[in-house]
Design a protein around this motif. Structure first.
Motif, mmCIF file in Angstrom:
data_model
loop_
_atom_site.group_PDB
_atom_site.id
_atom_site.type_symbol
_atom_site.label_atom_id
_atom_site.label_comp_id
_atom_site.label_asym_id
_atom_site.label_seq_id
_atom_site.Cartn_x
_atom_site.Cartn_y
_atom_site.Cartn_z
ATOM 1 N N UNK A 62 0.822 -1.212 0.000
ATOM 2 C CA UNK A 62 0.000 0.000 0.000
ATOM 3 C C UNK A 62 0.856 1.263 0.000
ATOM 4 N N UNK A 63 2.141 1.140 0.343
ATOM 5 C CA UNK A 63 3.035 2.300 0.347
ATOM 6 C C UNK A 63 3.127 2.895 -1.058
ATOM 7 N N UNK A 64 3.255 4.221 -1.125
ATOM 8 C CA UNK A 64 3.155 4.926 -2.405
ATOM 9 C C UNK A 64 4.397 5.720 -2.813
ATOM 10 N N UNK A 65 5.395 5.828 -1.969
ATOM 11 C CA UNK A 65 6.525 6.725 -2.252
ATOM 12 C C UNK A 65 7.200 6.431 -3.590
ATOM 13 N N UNK A 66 7.474 5.181 -3.860
ATOM 14 C CA UNK A 66 8.164 4.828 -5.109
ATOM 15 C C UNK A 66 7.329 5.215 -6.322
#
Length: 205
Positions: A62-66
């Motif tokens: 769910x992480x979006x930074x990349x």
């Protein structure tokens, strides 16, 4: 524990959603330079949050930074935009706030910020994706529904205060962005953006 965060934070969610910048984000006519400034701010916000918030390994997708970084590079390349160096005031203060939560090991507080930001991308972001320049990788989730359900199981009503704080930071960021736009409108060009059909984003299916 019960999870009524959507209802408990509705007023704050609506306040952020009613800002002029949010309207422009959904208009299908946001200038690439303004969207670049938005992505730059969000990359900083998400990077600091994702560096300290803890979720089970199976939910880390769910992480979006990349994805935000990929969108930013794509936008700058496609529209030949100069890189942004100076952070927004709200972004600097948000980083400080998240670091304080991390130092206090406020796990629930950090998860509340994940809820506000990442659920926004997973739900309303599916509409935003159709209205912005670029491919919108930050709104692409693998097994989106499973991720939403998994994170939802970590949430409870005690996260209300920090969730509201996150909406307040988002609203401040929106105001800063639109102020920059109005101060120097000649720096923005929306001629390459095509108008799209609008819908209203929500945090539930």
């Amino acid at each position: 524990m019960s999870n009524n965060l959507k209802a408990l934070t509705k007023e704050h969610h609506d306040n952020a959603e009613r800002t002029e910048f949010a309207d422009m984000l959904l208009s299908g006519n946001i200038p690439p330079r303004l969207y670049q400034q938005y992505l730059h701010a969000q990359l900083a916000n998400y990077s600091v949050l994702e560096s300290v918030v803890e979720v089970p390994m199976e939910l880390e997708a769910i992480f979006r930074s990349s994805q935000i970084e990929e969108d930013l590079v794509e936008l700058e390349t496609t529209y030949d935009l100069e890189e942004i160096e100076e952070p927004l005031r709200s972004v600097v203060e948000y980083e400080k706030h998240i670091n304080v939560l991390a130092e206090k090991e406020h796990v629930d507080g950090l998860l509340a910020h994940l809820y506000v930001r990442h659920f926004g991308d997973a739900h309303g972001g599916q509409i935003i994706k159709r209205n912005i320049p670029g491919s919108g990788q930050m709104y692409e989730f693998e097994d989106r529904k499973a991720l939403i359900q998994g994170v939802r199981e970590l949430l409870h009503d005690g996260m209300e205060e920090e969730a509201k704080h996150c909406f307040e930071f988002a609203e401040r960021m929106f105001h800063e962005l639109i102020e920059m736009y109005h101060e120097n409108p000649e720096d923005y060009d929306s001629s390459d953006i095509i108008l799209s059909e609008l819908s209203t984003p929500d945090y539930d299916e």
